[in-house]
Design a protein around this motif. Structure first.
Motif, PDB file in Angstrom:
ATOM      1  N   THR A 386      43.533 -42.410 -13.204  1.00  0.00           N
ATOM      2  CA  THR A 386      44.707 -43.270 -13.385  1.00  0.00           C
ATOM      3  C   THR A 386      44.280 -44.741 -13.313  1.00  0.00           C
ATOM      4  O   THR A 386      43.125 -45.059 -13.028  1.00  0.00           O
ATOM      5  CB  THR A 386      45.759 -43.012 -12.286  1.00  0.00           C
ATOM      6  N   ASP A 387      45.233 -45.610 -13.548  1.00  0.00           N
ATOM      7  CA  ASP A 387      45.063 -47.064 -13.351  1.00  0.00           C
ATOM      8  C   ASP A 387      44.004 -47.691 -14.257  1.00  0.00           C
ATOM      9  O   ASP A 387      43.353 -48.652 -13.865  1.00  0.00           O
ATOM     10  CB  ASP A 387      44.729 -47.386 -11.880  1.00  0.00           C
ATOM     11  N   TRP A 397      49.001 -45.402 -32.873  1.00  0.00           N
ATOM     12  CA  TRP A 397      49.621 -44.084 -32.973  1.00  0.00           C
ATOM     13  C   TRP A 397      50.542 -43.793 -31.792  1.00  0.00           C
ATOM     14  O   TRP A 397      51.276 -42.822 -31.797  1.00  0.00           O
ATOM     15  CB  TRP A 397      48.571 -42.975 -33.095  1.00  0.00           C
ATOM     16  N   ALA A 398      50.470 -44.637 -30.763  1.00  0.00           N
ATOM     17  CA  ALA A 398      51.307 -44.384 -29.581  1.00  0.00           C
ATOM     18  C   ALA A 398      52.618 -45.152 -29.737  1.00  0.00           C
ATOM     19  O   ALA A 398      52.629 -46.377 -29.693  1.00  0.00           O
ATOM     20  CB  ALA A 398      50.567 -44.825 -28.328  1.00  0.00           C
ATOM     21  N   ASN A 404      55.285 -44.887 -22.825  1.00  0.00           N
ATOM     22  CA  ASN A 404      56.008 -44.703 -21.550  1.00  0.00           C
ATOM     23  C   ASN A 404      55.418 -43.552 -20.757  1.00  0.00           C
ATOM     24  O   ASN A 404      55.250 -43.628 -19.546  1.00  0.00           O
ATOM     25  CB  ASN A 404      57.498 -44.431 -21.790  1.00  0.00           C
ATOM     26  N   TYR A 405      55.070 -42.495 -21.469  1.00  0.00           N
ATOM     27  CA  TYR A 405      54.482 -41.337 -20.791  1.00  0.00           C
ATOM     28  C   TYR A 405      53.128 -41.719 -20.177  1.00  0.00           C
ATOM     29  O   TYR A 405      52.843 -41.402 -19.012  1.00  0.00           O
ATOM     30  CB  TYR A 405      54.316 -40.180 -21.792  1.00  0.00           C
ATOM     31  N   LEU A 406      52.305 -42.419 -20.954  1.00  0.00           N
ATOM     32  CA  LEU A 406      50.959 -42.772 -20.458  1.00  0.00           C
ATOM     33  C   LEU A 406      51.042 -43.758 -19.296  1.00  0.00           C
ATOM     34  O   LEU A 406      50.248 -43.697 -18.355  1.00  0.00           O
ATOM     35  CB  LEU A 406      50.109 -43.369 -21.599  1.00  0.00           C
ATOM     36  N   LEU A 412      48.418 -46.316 -17.252  1.00  0.00           N
ATOM     37  CA  LEU A 412      47.537 -46.935 -18.248  1.00  0.00           C
ATOM     38  C   LEU A 412      48.150 -48.287 -18.610  1.00  0.00           C
ATOM     39  O   LEU A 412      49.310 -48.355 -18.990  1.00  0.00           O
ATOM     40  CB  LEU A 412      47.453 -46.036 -19.491  1.00  0.00           C
ATOM     41  N   THR A 413      47.360 -49.358 -18.448  1.00  0.00           N
ATOM     42  CA  THR A 413      47.923 -50.705 -18.580  1.00  0.00           C
ATOM     43  C   THR A 413      47.215 -51.472 -19.679  1.00  0.00           C
ATOM     44  O   THR A 413      45.982 -51.436 -19.741  1.00  0.00           O
ATOM     45  CB  THR A 413      47.703 -51.476 -17.248  1.00  0.00           C
ATOM     46  N   PRO A 414      47.941 -52.178 -20.537  1.00  0.00           N
ATOM     47  CA  PRO A 414      47.255 -53.014 -21.517  1.00  0.00           C
ATOM     48  C   PRO A 414      46.529 -54.173 -20.831  1.00  0.00           C
ATOM     49  O   PRO A 414      47.007 -54.664 -19.802  1.00  0.00           O
ATOM     50  CB  PRO A 414      48.376 -53.554 -22.418  1.00  0.00           C
TER      51      PRO A 414
END
Ligand code: FSO
Ligand code: SF4
Length: 428
Positions: A386-387, A397-398, A404-406, A412-414
């Motif tokens: 995570t993280d 593709w997301a 939101n799920y990821l 998962l952070t940009p």
């Protein structure tokens, strides 16, 4: 969504809002995502197969995964996420298999200082990921005065004992895949493209770039059956390079080299002298936003260690980060498929400290470009990491549902501002 794979497709041109079959956009995108991951797995599987190893589970998953994306087979988003995680699992398997094949053929990598820049004499530049192609070329250039230079993802070849033993392996020219038009124009050398990340050539070098195997370009010469004589002849005919001032980069850290430092690492972590490990790696890109990765590494505090891999390292592998009491602060683990080495090291550190993967002081900062990186991302999600931070752009593709799920499941952070991101990660 965009789907035009069957004859029901809207207006005969493509379903873009919702499938005539009932497929919703999130399902369509998850199918695309699965196909991208399967492409990535196939690239590694192909390279492993070339070295004589296969895994029936991986082959079966590739077939199952592709079949799942056929028209009127799977309309279930949650299941398609599970298939993404299964793709991650298959990719872990295939990367392990490829790594072991590399070690079996070329020995356990050892840290190597590689000369960067041209030396005098006829030259061949090899780009791509295929170490077997490089090996065959090195064998055939022995006894000639032709020097072989690696480009981009071939850099880690210098760490393998059974490749670096060849005198003709001279050094590295250039960095990540996207500099090839400049680098190949600049150096009057024959060029061999062994795998993906070959670009359509400029006229200046179209007659001296050879492709082989899966890599193909229109109207350029081809290497057949590992016969590099035409490439060597071309290099000699071109006359050669002039010597230029050389620099060096270090590559070739394998799991065994890093883990030979395990006791020291434990001592330094417990003494608070190593605060955190970072894995900053993935694909480099020509986007201004990709400079994030250099700024990120440059601004890290001195009590952290950076592991890196793939062509993303070229954003910062010229930096001298020094060491912490003998533990190097910048550790190049190799090609993108060597993500498995990073995983093995992380899991060994978990054992060493008696913690789980997400309790380990390890932050993963990914840069992605194409489908192999998608497969690696799903491998990390499959392992439950995570993280992580991801950039330089979010995967197209997301859609919102998938992001939101990821975010909610894996945080998962940009990537954002490098200094602010570091402060947040370091808890300042
Ligand atoms: Fe870079 Fe290309 Fe190795 Fe990637 S050369 S961009 S995912 O293919 O593969 O790191
Ligand atoms: Fe449209 Fe469904 Fe056919 Fe794709 S499979 S083209 S979404 S009807």
């Amino acid at each position: 969504m965009f789907c035009y794979q069957c004859s029901q497709t809207a207006k005969g041109t493509g379903c873009t809002v919702r499938g005539v079959c009932g497929k919703v956009p999130t399902v369509a995108r998850l199918q695309d995502n699965l196909i991208f991951a399967l492409k990535g797995i196939s690239a590694y599987n192909y390279n492993a197969n070339v070295l004589g190893v296969k895994d029936s589970d991986v082959d079966e998953f590739l077939t199952k995964g592709l079949y799942s994306t056929l028209t009127n087979v799977n309309f279930d988003a949650e299941d398609l996420i599970n298939l993404g995680l299964e793709a991650g699992e298959a990719n872990v398997k295939v990367m392990k298999m490829l790594k072991q094949a590399h070690i079996d053929h070329y020995g356990e990598p050892e840290p190597a200082e590689v000369k960067v820049g041209a030396q005098e004499g006829p030259a061949i530049i090899v780009t791509g990921h295929d170490l077997k192609a490089l090996e065959e070329l090195l064998k055939q250039t022995e006894g000639t005065d032709v020097k072989v230079y690696t480009h981009s993802e071939m850099l880690p070849a210098h760490g393998y004992p059974e490749l670096k033993k060849y005198e003709s392996l001279a050094g590295q020219l250039g960095g990540a895949w996207f500099d090839q038009k400049d680098i190949f124009s600049k150096y009057n050398a024959a060029i061999v493209a062994t795998s993906n990340c070959v670009l359509l050539p400029k006229d200046e070098y179209a007659d001296r770039i050879f492709t082989m195997d899966v890599a193909k370009l229109p109207d350029t010469p081809v290497v057949e059956n590992y016969d590099f004589k035409p490439v060597i002849d071309k290099a000699i005919e071109l006359g050669g390079l002039d010597a230029e001032e050389l620099t060096t980069v270090t590559t070739g850290f394998g799991a065994s080299t890093v883990l030979s430092l395990a006791d020291k690492i434990k001592e330094l972590v417990e003494a608070g002298k190593i605060k955190r490990f970072f894995l900053v790696g993935g694909c480099d890109g020509p986007f201004p936003k990709s400079n994030y990765y250099r700024e990120f590494v440059q601004n890290l505090p001195e009590d952290v260690v950076v592991l890196t891999l793939a062509c993303g390292k070229f954003k910062f592998n010229d930096l001298d980060l020094g060491d912490i009491e003998g533990v190097p602060r910048l550790i190049d683990l190799g090609q993108c498929n060597d993500a498995i080495v990073a995983v093995d090291i992380a899991l060994a550190l978990c054992d060493l400290f008696g913690v789980g993967l997400n309790e380990l002081p390890l932050t993963i900062v990914l840069s992605w470009m194409e489908q192999k990186a998608v497969a690696i991302l799903w491998s990390l999600l499959y392992l439950g990491k995570t993280d992580m931070l991801i950039g330089p752009v979010l995967p197209a593709w997301a859609n919102e549902d998938i992001l939101n799920y990821l975010v909610s499941t894996y945080n998962l952070t940009p990537i954002g501002d490098p200094i602010e991101d570091i402060k947040k990660i370091m808890g300042e």
